[in-house]
Scaffold this motif. Structure first.
Motif, PDB file in Angstrom:
ATOM      1  N   GLU A   1      79.407  55.942  75.522  1.00 17.24           N
ATOM      2  CA  GLU A   1      78.291  56.589  74.811  1.00 17.24           C
ATOM      3  C   GLU A   1      76.961  56.137  75.371  1.00 17.24           C
ATOM      4  OE1 GLU A   1      80.394  54.602  73.106  1.00 17.24           O
ATOM      5  OE2 GLU A   1      81.825  56.103  72.384  1.00 17.24           O
ATOM      6  N   SER A   2      76.808  54.816  75.609  1.00 20.45           N
ATOM      7  CA  SER A   2      75.421  54.384  75.882  1.00 20.45           C
ATOM      8  C   SER A   2      75.073  54.615  77.348  1.00 20.45           C
ATOM      9  CB  SER A   2      75.268  52.908  75.526  1.00 20.45           C
ATOM     10  OG  SER A   2      76.203  52.189  76.264  1.00 20.45           O
ATOM     11  N   GLU A   3      76.052  55.010  78.184  1.00 22.82           N
ATOM     12  CA  GLU A   3      75.663  55.272  79.574  1.00 22.82           C
ATOM     13  C   GLU A   3      75.764  56.756  79.882  1.00 22.82           C
ATOM     14  OE1 GLU A   3      78.545  52.914  81.570  1.00 22.82           O
ATOM     15  OE2 GLU A   3      77.855  51.168  80.431  1.00 22.82           O
ATOM     16  N   LEU A   4      76.949  57.313  79.615  1.00 20.75           N
ATOM     17  CA  LEU A   4      77.158  58.687  80.070  1.00 20.75           C
ATOM     18  C   LEU A   4      77.162  59.650  78.888  1.00 20.75           C
ATOM     19  CD1 LEU A   4      80.044  57.950  82.568  1.00 20.75           C
ATOM     20  CD2 LEU A   4      77.625  58.176  83.032  1.00 20.75           C
ATOM     21  N   ILE A   5      76.500  59.318  77.845  1.00 16.22           N
ATOM     22  CA  ILE A   5      76.395  60.149  76.644  1.00 16.22           C
ATOM     23  C   ILE A   5      77.788  60.456  76.128  1.00 16.22           C
ATOM     24  CG2 ILE A   5      75.408  62.241  75.654  1.00 16.22           C
ATOM     25  CD1 ILE A   5      73.296  62.142  77.765  1.00 16.22           C
TER      26      ILE A   5
ATOM     27  N   LEU B   1      67.567  59.983  83.014  1.00 19.35           N
ATOM     28  CA  LEU B   1      68.036  59.117  81.913  1.00 19.35           C
ATOM     29  C   LEU B   1      67.003  59.236  80.796  1.00 19.35           C
ATOM     30  CD1 LEU B   1      70.388  56.939  81.851  1.00 19.35           C
ATOM     31  CD2 LEU B   1      68.586  55.273  82.112  1.00 19.35           C
TER      32      LEU B   1
ATOM     33  N   HIS C   1      68.119  59.737  75.127  1.00 14.77           N
ATOM     34  CA  HIS C   1      69.302  59.068  75.680  1.00 14.77           C
ATOM     35  C   HIS C   1      69.602  57.856  74.808  1.00 14.77           C
ATOM     36  CE1 HIS C   1      71.814  56.706  78.399  1.00 14.77           C
ATOM     37  NE2 HIS C   1      72.132  57.869  78.945  1.00 14.77           N
ATOM     38  N   PRO C   2      70.857  57.633  74.487  1.00 14.31           N
ATOM     39  CA  PRO C   2      71.179  56.556  73.542  1.00 14.31           C
ATOM     40  C   PRO C   2      70.688  55.190  73.993  1.00 14.31           C
ATOM     41  CG  PRO C   2      73.177  57.552  74.471  1.00 14.31           C
ATOM     42  CD  PRO C   2      72.048  58.382  74.902  1.00 14.31           C
ATOM     43  N   ALA C   3      70.516  54.972  75.313  1.00 13.68           N
ATOM     44  CA  ALA C   3      70.251  53.579  75.715  1.00 13.68           C
ATOM     45  C   ALA C   3      68.760  53.313  75.853  1.00 13.68           C
ATOM     46  CB  ALA C   3      70.933  53.295  77.055  1.00 13.68           C
TER      47      ALA C   3
ATOM     48  N   LEU D   1      74.975  46.876  71.564  1.00 14.65           N
ATOM     49  CA  LEU D   1      75.387  48.283  71.422  1.00 14.65           C
ATOM     50  C   LEU D   1      75.274  48.983  72.768  1.00 14.65           C
ATOM     51  CD1 LEU D   1      76.104  50.524  69.357  1.00 14.65           C
ATOM     52  CD2 LEU D   1      73.683  51.047  69.274  1.00 14.65           C
ATOM     53  N   ASP D   2      74.219  48.671  73.543  1.00 15.11           N
ATOM     54  CA  ASP D   2      74.104  49.283  74.878  1.00 15.11           C
ATOM     55  C   ASP D   2      75.287  48.875  75.747  1.00 15.11           C
ATOM     56  OD1 ASP D   2      71.836  50.360  74.117  1.00 15.11           O
ATOM     57  OD2 ASP D   2      70.496  49.151  75.350  1.00 15.11           O
TER      58      ASP D   2
ATOM     59  N   LEU E   1      74.838  52.084  87.641  1.00 11.00           N
ATOM     60  CA  LEU E   1      74.206  52.662  86.441  1.00 11.00           C
ATOM     61  C   LEU E   1      74.418  51.753  85.239  1.00 11.00           C
ATOM     62  CD1 LEU E   1      72.765  55.089  85.190  1.00 11.00           C
ATOM     63  CD2 LEU E   1      74.986  56.123  84.786  1.00 11.00           C
TER      64      LEU E   1
ATOM     65  N   LEU F   1      71.503  49.742  82.988  1.00 10.82           N
ATOM     66  CA  LEU F   1      71.263  49.860  81.537  1.00 10.82           C
ATOM     67  C   LEU F   1      71.305  48.486  80.886  1.00 10.82           C
ATOM     68  CD1 LEU F   1      73.180  53.138  80.835  1.00 10.82           C
ATOM     69  CD2 LEU F   1      70.753  52.706  80.558  1.00 10.82           C
TER      70      LEU F   1
END
Lengths: 337, 372, 183, 153
Positions: free
Chosen positions: A222-226, B17, B21-23, B125-126, B353, B357
């Motif tokens: 989730e936190s990298e590639l959605i 990104l 984006h969640p991160a 979480l990230d 990647l 992050l």
């Protein structure tokens, strides 16, 4: 039209298995959200129906009624084929899983081989889904899934070869019959090889990685590639991916139960064996899979590949050698008896 | 880290990104040039949450800008109230009574713990671990309740006034804070067992995103990012202000400058902030919380003034140019994350990647504070 | 500290003044001409300082206000003197606002990680086409600060890699922090 | 080779310790409040939107229409007007409007009022269909409050 009784039996089993897979997909989601909730000291779904039991139903209806959005620049065939390619092999490999002595769809003497043949088709579905949806994040995730599955297929197969050497058969029901009670379980069968619990652990870790779960969920990070390969999917496309994933988890857990924890045999002799023992063991393993998911962070791709190539493969090869040696030497040392 | 010069790979593609984006924990967009999963170049694009606080400062009176400071970095808003209050008190020559200084330090340090706890949850979480976030929020909730019972707000505080604080603490604030510290002291070892010692976290953070001391100095990085690369710079120690000299606490500094070092700096800072709060509670003097003769309309003497405070993410500086009227002539807000993020382009080059992050999470970004 | 002042005078800096830290918040105030900005940055870099912030200030109408204040003070003095000598107060002069070149200012804040010594380098630029050299080769962090100052004031930092709207939207041609900016 | 085994065994041990912590919390009681069913009591200094304070004796607002709060508000949310009937020496409030969409709850208005005429309400769940629903007329709200206080007192 008195169709051949065997075909009728098979059709009935197939319908039963599809319902089992659908119900499993729904209620494992509910179980996962409850386990995640209580680990994080909150409740999880509780509004829809008692204890939230109707929540999966509501999710299912929502997924079915949602419009399946097909983005324009997407590869039409691959995009629609991918979810099916993930789900159908998963359901097909249910055919050989022995739920109880006679509750097995088709007892084939090469059942184990069939399960692994279908398991490799599953990663093809992920790749086509990721590549077909023409989304950069999905392409990266598809590349990750392929390298991850290749890396974890090898230690899993080496462990399975060791098991076939010990059991002498690939018919899952026979393997279960060779483990009548807890002392006979292969996980504690030190006579076959002292590394048996380690082999179980390697098999369990590999089944986690095969289904993109827990610390190895690089496919849909989730936190990298959605959302990885199913970023572009919505509605039932996403629903099929989800059912495929949970069906694969159930297969991974049931294989581990059959091979190591004595399938539907009851651990103690005075309670008769049956499908309830099988399901209890499978769901305990699935609880552990969920428990692991809500405890660990995610590894990186190179961390994951290192773990497989540098740790799991050497251990499984060692286990193979030790088992081979034990099988050959044991009869010589203890005489021909 | 592949050797980028050689890889004249034709299929270098642009990956956006963000901004959703969640991160990125906010609306930051990083334009990544990717070669497969390796990053050829990373360029943060800002401005998605730019509200032009500095222009607002120029058409509001001195006191009316205080609520804006709470909206800059809403995770550590009290340090920003403190930074702005200090510069105007320096410009207008207002003295702050002893009890008010103590209350300021206590609330700022509690706010710093809350900010670090939230960063801890969001950072893990990230990296993929969901549960530590919920545990950290459970602890942080106690701080927010304490601060809410005193200041009335939970996130965007407007508690400081020139010459003191808005109102005094009520009687269950001190026992509540002591109970919180006792509880967090019990929880910290569990966080270390669950996360810091976890082999997956160690493999993900050690030697990831190395930032050298020289790079920090060239980009002006401050706060935990600089202290993670061996720079012993903390405004509370290097440029003592308020009543910080009266407390004994030390500044955690780690040498190797990777994400693990920055992670450990913040975890140790939680412990140090707790020590400060405890000492401040023991020696909390009585007396007024507001200076007596603070003029209703503040008109500082003309000239420019500059002051810095140690916010949770680094040095927050405010430069104020006053022309003697009741509105500032120019108000410059120096935000720490703006400089901390400016080294991201150079630091993230050639990384994977996932590691990029992890590096971005270890910089502890709050995007509204970057864009202002 | 002394050799800093010497190095600044060697640039040559227009003025080097020690400031009173408790009131002002910085120790040394150096005023330089626009071309000497890079030299001042190199002095700071060699001494191990780091660039904390670049601030732009628009001094629109400052010179006019100063002249009017001067005239008003002289008128008041004249009226007071006339009242003592009981004469009739002279006719008040008006400030001549001709020949004013409007100015803007760029302020660089330097600080040191180890010892407490803050240096502030000021540089005045003309307001109609403000331009001064970029110091991003010396302090890489200055790149972003310069782009932001360019966004808000329109000051052109020659040599900056890409001076495009950075925080403002891509197509922004306005500079909000100018005193004569109005939506 | 040493670090290989140290990582292997040390790592596995750290994984097991992690599992032990989460399973412990699995059996701990739940800390969340089931919001629609149970609500939390707001602390006394909680800052909801501002409300007029009624003079206990007459029930009329304490406000003397001095306009300090209107000038003190950074975002200009308050618009109030009053008029002085001939006989009386004090102005009385005719309308007090708060545009809550701009309010940043900074408290400068409450602080600048030296008659204690406005204070923070404790309301937090304000759901409204449109922006205009958030432009409160505090005078009518005060009248409603005092009327239903009378009839249910």
């Amino acid at each position: 039209m008195n169709a051949h009784p065997e075909i009728l039996r098979l059709l009935a089993f197939l319908a039963g298995l599809i319902i089992f897979a659908a119900l499993n997909a729904a209620y494992l989601v509910w179980l996962e959200r409850k386990v995640c909730g209580h680990i994080q000291r909150r409740i999880g779904p509780k509004e829809v129906g008692p204890f939230g039991l109707l929540q999966p139903l509501a999710d299912g209806i929502k997924l079915m009624t949602k419009q399946v959005l097909v983005p324009p620049q997407v590869d039409p065939v691959l995009f629609r084929l991918a979810p099916a390619l993930v789900l159908i092999p998963a359901i097909m490999s249910f055919v050989v899983i022995p739920f109880s002595a006679n509750l097995v769809a088709r007892e084939i003497n090469i059942g184990l081989l069939l399960v692994f043949a279908f398991a490799s088709v599953n990663v093809l579905g992920l790749l086509l889904g990721g590549w077909g949806s023409a989304n950069k994040y999905a392409v990266i995730s598809a590349a990750r899934c392929v390298s991850q599955n290749v890396a974890y297929e090898i230690p899993m197969l080496i462990t399975v070869i060791t098991m076939v050497m010990i059991t002498g058969t690939m018919n899952l029901n026979e393997i279960v019959l060779q483990q009548p009670d807890i002392s006979q379980w292969y996980v504690f069968r030190f006579t076959a090889s002292p590394l048996m619990p380690v082999a179980f652990l390697v098999f369990f870790i590999c089944s986690l990685a095969e289904t993109n779960r827990a610390p190895f969920d690089l496919g849909e990070a989730e936190s990298e590639l959605i959302a990885g390969f199913h970023t572009e999917y919505s509605g039932m496309g996403f629903g099929l991916f989800f059912m495929g994933e949970y069906a694969n988890i159930v297969i991974g857990a049931s294989l581990a139960t059959v091979l190591f924890l004595g399938g539907w045999q009851s651990p103690v002799s005075f309670i008769p064996g049956g499908w309830w023992w099988f399901l209890a063991k499978v769901y305990f393993l699935i609880f552990t899979i969920m428990w692991i998911r809500w405890t660990y962070p995610r590894t990186t791709l190179w961390g994951l590949l290192n773990l497989s190539w540098k740790v799991l493969i050497p251990i499984s090869l060692l286990n193979l050698l030790v088992t081979g040696g034990m099988l050959k030497l044991m009869p010589l040392i203890f005489g021909a008896g | 880290m592949i050797d980028l010069a050689l890889s004249q790979n034709k299929e270098i593609f642009v990956l956006n990104l963000g901004p959703q984006h969640p991160a990125t924990h906010g609306v930051l967009r990083v334009k990544l040039l990717m070669d497969g999963e390796y990053i050829v170049s990373a360029e943060p694009v800002l401005g998605y949450i730019h509200r032009m606080h500095e222009k607002m400062g120029e058409n509001r009176t001195w006191a009316q800008f205080m609520p804006n400071t709470g909206r800059l970095d809403y995770l550590g808003a009290l340090s920003y109230n403190h930074g702005y209050a200090r510069v105007v008190e320096r410009a207008a020559g207002i003295e702050v009574p002893e009890r008010a200084e103590y209350l300021r330090v206590i609330t700022v340090e509690l706010n710093r713990i809350a900010s670090h706890l939230l960063w801890f949850g969001a950072f893990v979480l990230d990296l993929g671990g969901f549960t530590p976030l919920l545990y950290a929020f459970d602890d942080r909730e106690m701080i927010l309740d304490l601060l809410e019972s005193v200041t009335g707000a939970r996130l965007t505080f407007c508690y400081f006034r020139f010459g003191g604080v808005y109102n005094d603490i009520d009687d269950n604030f001190v026992p509540g804070t002591r109970a919180f510290i006792k509880r967090l002291r019990k929880r910290m070892p569990e966080y270390h067992n669950l996360v810091t010692k976890n082999i997956i976290i160690i493999k993900r953070l050690r030697d990831v995103g190395p930032i050298s001391a020289g790079m920090c100095r060239r980009y002006g990085a401050t706060g935990p990012v600089a202290r993670g690369s061996g720079i012993n710079y903390d405004v509370r120690k290097n440029e003592p202000y308020s009543v910080y000299p009266e407390f004994d606490f030390d500044i955690p500094v780690y040498e190797d400058g990777d994400s693990m070092a920055r992670y450990m700096v913040r975890m140790d800072e939680i412990e140090q902030s707790m020590r400060i709060v405890e000492q401040a509670l023991d020696r909390l003097p009585d007396g007024p919380v507001m200076a007596e003769k603070v003029p209703k309309i503040i008109k500082p003497k003309p000239g420019d003034y500059y002051s810095v405070v140690e916010a949770a993410r680094g040095t927050f500086g405010v430069r104020v140019v006053s022309d003697g009227t009741n509105t500032p002539y120019r108000l410059k807000l120096r935000s720490p994350t703006f400089s901390n993020l400016s080294l991201y382009g150079e630091a993230a080059r050639g990384m994977l990647l996932a590691d990029a992050l992890a590096l971005m999470g270890s910089l502890d970004l709050v995007i509204p504070e970057i864009d202002r | 500290m002394e050799n800093l002042i010497a190095q600044f005078e060697a640039i040559p800096a227009l003025a080097v003044k020690e400031a009173d830290y408790p009131v002002r918040g910085y120790h040394l105030e150096v005023t330089v001409a626009p071309e000497a900005v890079v030299a001042a940055a190199e002095v700071m870099d060699v001494a191990g300082y780091t660039l904390e912030a670049i601030t732009g200030i628009d001094w629109l109408g400052e010179e006019a206000r100063r002249r009017e204040a001067g005239v008003k003070a002289r008128n008041a003095a004249a009226v007071k003197a006339a009242k003592e000598a009981e004469e009739e107060p002279p006719e008040p002069e008006t400030a001549d606002l001709s020949g004013i070149t409007e100015e803007m200012e760029v302020v660089y804040d330097y600080t040191h990680y180890d010892h407490l010594f803050r240096v502030m380098v000021r540089c005045r630029v003309a307001r109609d086409n403000p331009g001064l050299p970029s110091i991003h080769q010396v302090f890489a962090g200055a790149d972003w600060h310069e782009k932001e100052t360019h966004d808000f004031f329109g000051i052109v930092f020659s040599g900056n890699p890409d001076l495009v709207p950075f925080i403002l939207p891509e197509d922004a041609d306005y500079h909000p922090l100018l005193k004569d900016f109005s939506t | 080779m040493g670090t290989y085994f140290k990582d292997l065994f040390g790592g596995t041990w750290s994984l097991i310790v992690g599992l032990a912590i989460t399973i412990k919390y699995f059996f701990y009681p739940v800390v969340t409040v089931q919001y629609p069913r149970a609500t939390l009591k707001m602390p006394p200094r909680f800052r909801g939107h501002i409300d007029l304070v009624a003079d206990p004796g007459t029930g009329a607002p304490k406000c003397v229409v001095c306009g300090m709060c209107q000038r003190g508000c950074p975002s200009g949310c308050i618009t109030l007007s009053g008029e002085k009937p001939e006989g009386a020496k004090k102005k009385i409030l005719t309308s007090y409007q708060l545009d809550f969409t701009h309010c940043s709850l900074c408290g400068l208005c409450v602080e600048s009022c030296n008659f204690g005429a406005i204070d923070f309400s404790k309301e937090y769940n304000l759901a409204g269909p449109s922006r205009e629903a958030y432009v409160f007329d505090l005078l009518t709200r005060l009248k409603e409050r005092t009327t239903n206080v009378d009839n249910d007192a």
